[in-house]
Design an enzyme around this catalytic site. Structure first.
Site, PDB file in Angstrom:
ATOM      1  N   ASP A  38      46.873  50.372  33.053  1.00 32.72           N
ATOM      2  CA  ASP A  38      47.258  49.537  34.198  1.00 32.72           C
ATOM      3  C   ASP A  38      48.210  50.356  35.059  1.00 32.72           C
ATOM      4  O   ASP A  38      49.102  51.036  34.527  1.00 32.72           O
ATOM      5  CB  ASP A  38      47.948  48.239  33.692  1.00 32.72           C
ATOM      6  N   LEU A  40      50.161  48.927  37.351  1.00 26.36           N
ATOM      7  CA  LEU A  40      51.227  47.976  37.720  1.00 26.36           C
ATOM      8  C   LEU A  40      51.246  47.645  39.216  1.00 26.36           C
ATOM      9  O   LEU A  40      52.278  47.254  39.743  1.00 26.36           O
ATOM     10  CB  LEU A  40      52.607  48.494  37.265  1.00 26.36           C
ATOM     11  N   LYS A 105      42.435  41.441  44.306  1.00 29.42           N
ATOM     12  CA  LYS A 105      41.689  40.174  44.315  1.00 29.42           C
ATOM     13  C   LYS A 105      41.987  39.244  45.479  1.00 29.42           C
ATOM     14  O   LYS A 105      41.641  38.067  45.417  1.00 29.42           O
ATOM     15  CB  LYS A 105      41.924  39.448  42.992  1.00 29.42           C
ATOM     16  N   SER A 145      33.002  37.493  39.733  1.00 32.26           N
ATOM     17  CA  SER A 145      33.576  36.271  40.306  1.00 32.26           C
ATOM     18  C   SER A 145      32.473  35.368  40.841  1.00 32.26           C
ATOM     19  O   SER A 145      31.419  35.847  41.277  1.00 32.26           O
ATOM     20  CB  SER A 145      34.503  36.700  41.447  1.00 32.26           C
ATOM     21  N   TYR A 177      35.788  41.589  49.465  1.00 32.96           N
ATOM     22  CA  TYR A 177      36.117  41.459  48.035  1.00 32.96           C
ATOM     23  C   TYR A 177      34.855  41.096  47.240  1.00 32.96           C
ATOM     24  O   TYR A 177      34.525  41.732  46.245  1.00 32.96           O
ATOM     25  CB  TYR A 177      37.212  40.389  47.854  1.00 32.96           C
ATOM     26  N   LYS A 181      32.483  43.152  44.235  1.00 29.30           N
ATOM     27  CA  LYS A 181      32.072  42.599  42.925  1.00 29.30           C
ATOM     28  C   LYS A 181      30.552  42.699  42.791  1.00 29.30           C
ATOM     29  O   LYS A 181      30.028  43.086  41.751  1.00 29.30           O
ATOM     30  CB  LYS A 181      32.514  41.136  42.804  1.00 29.30           C
TER      31      LYS A 181
HETATM   32  P1  NAD Z   1      45.761  40.484  38.347  1.00 25.37           P
HETATM   33  O1  NAD Z   1      46.088  41.047  39.680  1.00 25.37           O
HETATM   34  O2  NAD Z   1      46.749  39.567  37.707  1.00 25.37           O
HETATM   35  O3  NAD Z   1      45.440  41.660  37.312  1.00 25.37           O
HETATM   36  C1  NAD Z   1      44.825  42.855  37.699  1.00 25.37           C
HETATM   37  C2  NAD Z   1      45.550  43.987  36.992  1.00 25.37           C
HETATM   38  O4  NAD Z   1      44.907  45.224  37.311  1.00 25.37           O
HETATM   39  C3  NAD Z   1      47.002  44.126  37.433  1.00 25.37           C
HETATM   40  O5  NAD Z   1      47.828  44.249  36.297  1.00 25.37           O
HETATM   41  C4  NAD Z   1      47.014  45.404  38.273  1.00 25.37           C
HETATM   42  O6  NAD Z   1      48.252  46.075  38.194  1.00 25.37           O
HETATM   43  C5  NAD Z   1      45.883  46.197  37.631  1.00 25.37           C
HETATM   44  N1  NAD Z   1      45.220  47.167  38.524  1.00 25.37           N
HETATM   45  C6  NAD Z   1      44.674  46.930  39.743  1.00 25.37           C
HETATM   46  N2  NAD Z   1      44.140  48.057  40.240  1.00 25.37           N
HETATM   47  C7  NAD Z   1      44.339  49.031  39.322  1.00 25.37           C
HETATM   48  C8  NAD Z   1      44.013  50.410  39.256  1.00 25.37           C
HETATM   49  N3  NAD Z   1      43.396  51.058  40.265  1.00 25.37           N
HETATM   50  N4  NAD Z   1      44.364  51.107  38.165  1.00 25.37           N
HETATM   51  C9  NAD Z   1      45.002  50.496  37.133  1.00 25.37           C
HETATM   52  N5  NAD Z   1      45.342  49.192  37.131  1.00 25.37           N
HETATM   53  C10 NAD Z   1      45.022  48.474  38.220  1.00 25.37           C
HETATM   54  O7  NAD Z   1      44.336  39.756  38.483  1.00 25.37           O
HETATM   55  P2  NAD Z   1      43.628  38.749  37.484  1.00 25.37           P
HETATM   56  O8  NAD Z   1      43.732  37.399  38.067  1.00 25.37           O
HETATM   57  O9  NAD Z   1      44.074  39.001  36.109  1.00 25.37           O
HETATM   58  O10 NAD Z   1      42.126  39.213  37.694  1.00 25.37           O
HETATM   59  C11 NAD Z   1      41.523  40.163  36.832  1.00 25.37           C
HETATM   60  C12 NAD Z   1      40.126  40.456  37.362  1.00 25.37           C
HETATM   61  O11 NAD Z   1      39.383  39.242  37.443  1.00 25.37           O
HETATM   62  C13 NAD Z   1      40.095  41.067  38.748  1.00 25.37           C
HETATM   63  O12 NAD Z   1      39.094  42.046  38.768  1.00 25.37           O
HETATM   64  C14 NAD Z   1      39.724  39.905  39.642  1.00 25.37           C
HETATM   65  O13 NAD Z   1      39.024  40.343  40.782  1.00 25.37           O
HETATM   66  C15 NAD Z   1      38.814  39.109  38.734  1.00 25.37           C
HETATM   67  N6  NAD Z   1      38.764  37.683  39.066  1.00 25.37           N
HETATM   68  C16 NAD Z   1      39.927  36.962  39.126  1.00 25.37           C
HETATM   69  C17 NAD Z   1      39.894  35.622  39.475  1.00 25.37           C
HETATM   70  C18 NAD Z   1      41.168  34.821  39.596  1.00 25.37           C
HETATM   71  O14 NAD Z   1      41.154  33.774  40.256  1.00 25.37           O
HETATM   72  N7  NAD Z   1      42.267  35.245  38.992  1.00 25.37           N
HETATM   73  C19 NAD Z   1      38.669  34.996  39.737  1.00 25.37           C
HETATM   74  C20 NAD Z   1      37.498  35.755  39.648  1.00 25.37           C
HETATM   75  C21 NAD Z   1      37.561  37.104  39.316  1.00 25.37           C
HETATM   76  C1  WQD Z   2      41.068  26.525  45.729  1.00 25.66           C
HETATM   77  C2  WQD Z   2      40.956  25.383  46.709  1.00 25.66           C
HETATM   78  C3  WQD Z   2      41.449  25.995  48.990  1.00 25.66           C
HETATM   79  C4  WQD Z   2      45.650  26.903  48.496  1.00 25.66           C
HETATM   80  C5  WQD Z   2      39.777  32.361  45.250  1.00 25.66           C
HETATM   81  C6  WQD Z   2      38.913  33.554  45.595  1.00 25.66           C
HETATM   82  C7  WQD Z   2      37.884  33.772  44.527  1.00 25.66           C
HETATM   83  C8  WQD Z   2      38.552  33.887  43.153  1.00 25.66           C
HETATM   84  C9  WQD Z   2      39.424  32.710  42.880  1.00 25.66           C
HETATM   85  C10 WQD Z   2      39.210  36.096  42.604  1.00 25.66           C
HETATM   86  C11 WQD Z   2      40.288  25.785  48.022  1.00 25.66           C
HETATM   87  C12 WQD Z   2      42.448  24.987  48.458  1.00 25.66           C
HETATM   88  C13 WQD Z   2      44.342  26.527  48.248  1.00 25.66           C
HETATM   89  C14 WQD Z   2      46.471  26.057  49.293  1.00 25.66           C
HETATM   90  C15 WQD Z   2      44.608  24.539  49.509  1.00 25.66           C
HETATM   91  N1  WQD Z   2      39.453  34.998  43.073  1.00 25.66           N
HETATM   92  N2  WQD Z   2      43.842  25.370  48.742  1.00 25.66           N
HETATM   93  N3  WQD Z   2      45.900  24.896  49.762  1.00 25.66           N
HETATM   94  O1  WQD Z   2      39.514  29.986  47.256  1.00 25.66           O
HETATM   95  O2  WQD Z   2      38.356  28.868  45.308  1.00 25.66           O
HETATM   96  O3  WQD Z   2      38.942  31.216  45.161  1.00 25.66           O
HETATM   97  O4  WQD Z   2      40.374  32.561  43.957  1.00 25.66           O
HETATM   98  O5  WQD Z   2      38.174  36.529  42.278  1.00 25.66           O
HETATM   99  O6  WQD Z   2      37.181  34.915  44.849  1.00 25.66           O
HETATM  100  O7  WQD Z   2      38.269  33.291  46.846  1.00 25.66           O
HETATM  101  O8  WQD Z   2      40.745  29.556  45.091  1.00 25.66           O
HETATM  102  O9  WQD Z   2      42.933  28.679  44.483  1.00 25.66           O
HETATM  103  O10 WQD Z   2      42.686  29.864  46.693  1.00 25.66           O
HETATM  104  O11 WQD Z   2      41.647  27.632  46.409  1.00 25.66           O
HETATM  105  O12 WQD Z   2      44.150  23.495  49.981  1.00 25.66           O
HETATM  106  O13 WQD Z   2      47.644  26.340  49.562  1.00 25.66           O
HETATM  107  O14 WQD Z   2      42.282  24.975  47.079  1.00 25.66           O
HETATM  108  O15 WQD Z   2      41.134  25.710  50.315  1.00 25.66           O
HETATM  109  O16 WQD Z   2      39.533  24.694  48.441  1.00 25.66           O
HETATM  110  P1  WQD Z   2      39.334  29.853  45.812  1.00 25.66           P
HETATM  111  P2  WQD Z   2      42.092  28.994  45.657  1.00 25.66           P
END
Ligand code: NAD
Ligand code: WQD
Length: 381
Positions: A38, A40, A105, A145, A177, A181
């Site tokens: 990571d 960070l 993300k 995602s 983004y 993916k």
């Molecule tokens: P996060 O930001 O909390 O964790 C990502 C971690 O990756 C962080 O610790 C960051 O420091 C590290 N990182 C980023 N780029 C790096 C690099 N080039 N080298 C080394 N480390 C690096 O995010 P998360 O919510 O834990 O998400 C994890 C994965 O899941 C991401 O790929 C995100 O796109 C995907 N995802 C997240 C969500 C969500 O809502 N949290 C939804 C769908 C998909």
């Molecule tokens: C959820 C709902 C907003 C904030 C995002 C990324 C997706 C994935 C998950 C990484 C929506 C509403 C939100 C606020 C609101 N990430 N909202 N007021 O948009 O479904 O997904 O995170 O991969 O790719 O697009 O998640 O939690 O932002 O929103 O009304 O202050 O809440 O409009 O309907 P979302 P979210």
């Protein structure tokens, strides 16, 4: 030296982030050895002590020597190779699987700076596949995602596409983004097709929420939280008014619908997926010829299969935490999709994945973690 002398490791990229850190705990508790890479960029090194703290409370019988951490940027292939040569090849350790969480993300940020997102999300993944090839790593899980499904509500008969099945990707995500993916999924699919001994699992997350039930660890981003529930939790502490984006969608109460999944269920899904890939194991070219070509490339939704509106979430938050969050309905946010709900049949059938936590648990755990976090900030002052 025999094969038995070599200690196997699962490499977790981004293992100090939100989803990665919860998955580290699950893997260690199932006796895997874990190495975290990571840089960070969106996490803190304190998360490592939080992981250790949860493990010492919940699983005191486990020793800590199965967990390693290296601060390294995945965009720097040579740096990663140097660590592997020094710490693994030279020390009778071997990386057998990768779970690739690392990436940026924020949808908004990706629209403003697409090159940054292609660099962080695509180049890093390409580098990891170079490691897979160089060190013969057989199992790979990728954090994808629900955003890869695009916006099916814009289609003529949206109900035909909902809930979203793995094989019906529209292939037109709606932002950079999402495109990164989608592209990494294709990269992994191509690599899997030409390498039958490589097993890949694409996990398409819906909306991860909540925190560890111990409340000792949870999401701790470097910047302001981006998602609905962490914003609600922070605003509840700070007594700020939540903006609900859009009250005029074609849904039961006019607000958007999402499939929210507790982080505990989501992280357990990774262990199930890894177990499945290990079971499928490397297969030979002749075995593959007899089977379907896609036998080593798998896509699984990780959601609960239930849709909640933004107003449902606010009501549940108030009810399960006893805290009333103030809100106002404001115009729609650019790029929001009306409805995203997972079809969970495939992950249930193939992985045995069934959610065990509900929205109430997620709200209570998030509130528990937020309170713990705010208290620790006060103690520091
Ligand atoms: P996060 O930001 O909390 O964790 C990502 C971690 O990756 C962080 O610790 C960051 O420091 C590290 N990182 C980023 N780029 C790096 C690099 N080039 N080298 C080394 N480390 C690096 O995010 P998360 O919510 O834990 O998400 C994890 C994965 O899941 C991401 O790929 C995100 O796109 C995907 N995802 C997240 C969500 C969500 O809502 N949290 C939804 C769908 C998909
Ligand atoms: C959820 C709902 C907003 C904030 C995002 C990324 C997706 C994935 C998950 C990484 C929506 C509403 C939100 C606020 C609101 N990430 N909202 N007021 O948009 O479904 O997904 O995170 O991969 O790719 O697009 O998640 O939690 O932002 O929103 O009304 O202050 O809440 O409009 O309907 P979302 P979210």
């Amino acid at each position: 030296m025999t094969v038995a002398d070599i200690k196997p490791y699962v490499l977790l990229t981004g293992g100090l982030g939100y989803i990665g850190s919860h998955t580290v705990i699950k893997l260690i508790q199932r006796h895997y050895n874990v190495v975290i890479f990571d840089n960070l960029v969106n996490s803190k090194v304190e998360t490592l002590s939080r992981i250790q703290e949860v493990l010492s409370v919940e699983s005191p019988e486990l020793s800590n020597d199965g967990l390693l951490f290296f601060q390294v940027d995945l965009r720097q292939l040579d740096d990663m190779k140097e660590i592997i040569e020094r710490e693994f090849v030279g020390k009778n350790r071997r990386i057998t699987s990768i779970i690739h969480f690392a990436g940026l993300k924020s949808v908004n940020e990706s629209v403003k700076d697409p090159l940054l997102y292609y660099d962080y999300n695509f180049v890093s993944s390409l580098n990891l596949l170079k490691l897979v090839q160089a060190y013969q790593i057989h199992h790979f899980i990728f954090s994808s995602s629900a955003t890869v499904y695009g916006d099916v509500t814009k289609f003529e008969n949206p109900s035909e596409y909902l809930p979203l099945r793995e094989n019906q990707t529209t292939k037109i995500p709606i932002n950079p983004y999402g495109n990164t993916k989608h592209l990494v999924e294709r990269l992994l699919e191509d690599y899997a097709n030409s390498n039958p001994d490589f097993q890949v699992g694409i996990l398409r997350y819906f909306n991860p929420i909540g925190a560890h039930p111990s409340h000792l660890i949870g999401e701790d981003p470097l910047n302001e939280p981006l998602n609905l529930l962490p914003i609600i939790a922070n605003y509840s502490k700070l007594n700020k008014t939540l903006k609900v984006y859009g009250g005029d969608y074609q849904t039961k109460d006019g607000t958007c619908i999402r499939d929210y999944i507790h982080i505990e269920d989501l992280s357990r899904g990774h262990v199930l997926a890894l177990n499945k890939l290990e079971l499928l194991g490397p297969i030979t070219i002749s075995q593959q010829a007899e089977l379907d070509m896609t036998v080593n490339y798998h896509e699984w939704n990780l959601g609960k299969g239930v849709g909640y509106s933004v107003l449902d979430i606010i009501k549940q938050w108030n009810k399960s935490t006893g805290i009333q969050v103030n809100y106002e309905i404001v115009p729609r946010r650019d790029g929001d999709v009306e409805i995203l709900v997972a079809d969970v049949e495939k992950s249930e059938k193939e992985l045995g994945f069934i959610c065990q936590f509900d929205l109430k648990d997620a709200c209570q755990d998030l509130w528990g973690w937020t309170s713990h976090y705010f208290n620790s900030l006060k103690l520091e002052k």
